[in-house]
Scaffold this motif. Structure first.
Motif, PDB file in Angstrom:
ATOM      1  N   THR A 205       0.838  -1.196   0.000  1.00 48.28           N
ATOM      2  CA  THR A 205       0.000   0.000   0.000  1.00 48.28           C
ATOM      3  C   THR A 205       0.870   1.243   0.000  1.00 48.28           C
ATOM      4  O   THR A 205       1.846   1.328   0.747  1.00 48.28           O
ATOM      5  N   SER A 206       0.507   2.203  -0.837  1.00 41.11           N
ATOM      6  CA  SER A 206       1.248   3.460  -0.901  1.00 41.11           C
ATOM      7  C   SER A 206       0.627   4.496   0.014  1.00 41.11           C
ATOM      8  O   SER A 206      -0.594   4.507   0.244  1.00 41.11           O
ATOM      9  N   ARG A 207       1.473   5.380   0.512  1.00 36.01           N
ATOM     10  CA  ARG A 207       1.056   6.421   1.443  1.00 36.01           C
ATOM     11  C   ARG A 207       1.731   7.725   1.077  1.00 36.01           C
ATOM     12  O   ARG A 207       2.649   7.759   0.262  1.00 36.01           O
ATOM     13  N   ILE A 208       1.298   8.812   1.714  1.00 36.63           N
ATOM     14  CA  ILE A 208       1.933  10.108   1.536  1.00 36.63           C
ATOM     15  C   ILE A 208       1.849  10.872   2.851  1.00 36.63           C
ATOM     16  O   ILE A 208       0.788  10.908   3.490  1.00 36.63           O
ATOM     17  N   HIS A 209       2.987  11.423   3.286  1.00 38.29           N
ATOM     18  CA  HIS A 209       2.969  12.260   4.486  1.00 38.29           C
ATOM     19  C   HIS A 209       2.241  13.553   4.160  1.00 38.29           C
ATOM     20  O   HIS A 209       2.391  14.123   3.078  1.00 38.29           O
ATOM     21  N   VAL A 210       1.442  14.047   5.083  1.00 37.93           N
ATOM     22  CA  VAL A 210       0.601  15.201   4.820  1.00 37.93           C
ATOM     23  C   VAL A 210       1.412  16.436   4.431  1.00 37.93           C
ATOM     24  O   VAL A 210       0.953  17.267   3.631  1.00 37.93           O
TER      25      VAL A 210
END
Length: 282
Positions: free
Chosen positions: A174-179
């Motif tokens: 799963t890919s994520r992104i820091h806000v």
């Protein structure tokens, strides 16, 4: 610029502060003003806006560019909502925060990028696709950002573990992104390099269980019980199943045109920063 933020919640707050620090004017809107005192104190104009009724939209008519961060309504209501937006705001550049869910179900482990053909869509993806298409048809200059799972201070794996996150083996990459990186990408979309269609994700897609083990090790906590996939599926809500069982392994072919490097290229750097600001019981 005078930038209007529709749906100025968690991510919008980070973006608003970044824009204010750059000297831009910010009009930040959401239904309730109760949680927007900090933004107002920083210099943002805060407005109550309800996209489902059109209430408050006139306050955004004189913005140079809009950033739309609010979730879409049900499919049957999208056309009416966009008609209200078009009447109140007229055609102008609009950065639309969509989701990587628009790529639908993909074969396990396959890379997803901006050229990927959509797979079968789930409800969230269908709504986002329809909404973006409606905005373009209404005359807005749409610049879509396909956002992976957002995390950051106050909304990280540390808080999830404290709430009793259901963990299971064999979860998808799963890919994520820091806000903070997301806010930087959205900011770059406002300028002359803005483009329609960029994936906002970090460079290290990983199963949720991997993040949980890393966070627990950092914090010195005991990891909650790890279930098998089917047992976990039976315990999760429908929304949780959609989010947790349909992860996508994403990369961006276009992000470097907007933001050459990420501050948090993987969950390791991101979680280290989140731990420094963690306010829960350690």
């Amino acid at each position: 610029m005078r930038v209007g933020l529709l749906g100025a919640g968690y991510s919008g707050g980070f973006l608003a502060r970044k824009l204010l620090d750059r000297g831009h004017q910010v009009v930040a809107g959401r239904r309730s003003l109760q949680s927007m005192g900090a933004l107002e104190a920083r210099g943002a104009e805060t407005r109550s806006v309800d996209l489902s009724t059109g209430q408050g939209l006139a306050d955004f008519a004189y913005c140079d560019v809009l950033v739309h961060l609010a979730p879409p309504p049900d499919l049957a209501l999208i056309e009416t909502e966009i008609e209200r937006l078009a009447r109140a705001l007229g055609p102008k550049p609009l950065v639309y925060a969509s989701t990587t869910g628009v790529f639908g179900r993909q074969p396990s482990g396959q890379w997803v990028d901006e050229n990927t053909e959509p797979g079968p869509l789930q409800t969230r993806g269908e709504r986002r696709v329809a909404y973006a298409a409606g905005l373009a048809e209404a005359g807005f200059e749409v610049r879509r950002v396909f956002v992976a799972g957002i995390y950051g201070p106050g909304r990280s794996m540390f808080e999830s573990l404290k709430r009793g996150l259901i963990l299971f083996e064999n979860g998808p990459l799963t890919s994520r992104i820091h806000v903070e990186d997301l806010a930087s990408i959205l900011e770059a979309q406002l300028g002359p390099k803005g483009l329609d269609g960029v994936i906002a994700c970090d460079e290290a897609p990983a199963p949720t269980l991997e993040l949980a083990r890393h966070a627990a090790s950092m914090a010195g906590w005991t990891l909650p019980p790890v279930l098998d996939r089917e047992e976990a599926k039976a315990k999760m809500s429908e929304m949780a199943r959609e989010l947790r069982l349909s992860g996508r392994r994403c990369r961006s072919l276009h992000r470097a045109r907007l933001l050459p490097t990420l501050r948090y290229p993987s969950y390791r750097e991101g979680l280290a920063s989140c731990w420094l600001s963690f306010e829960g019981d350690r």
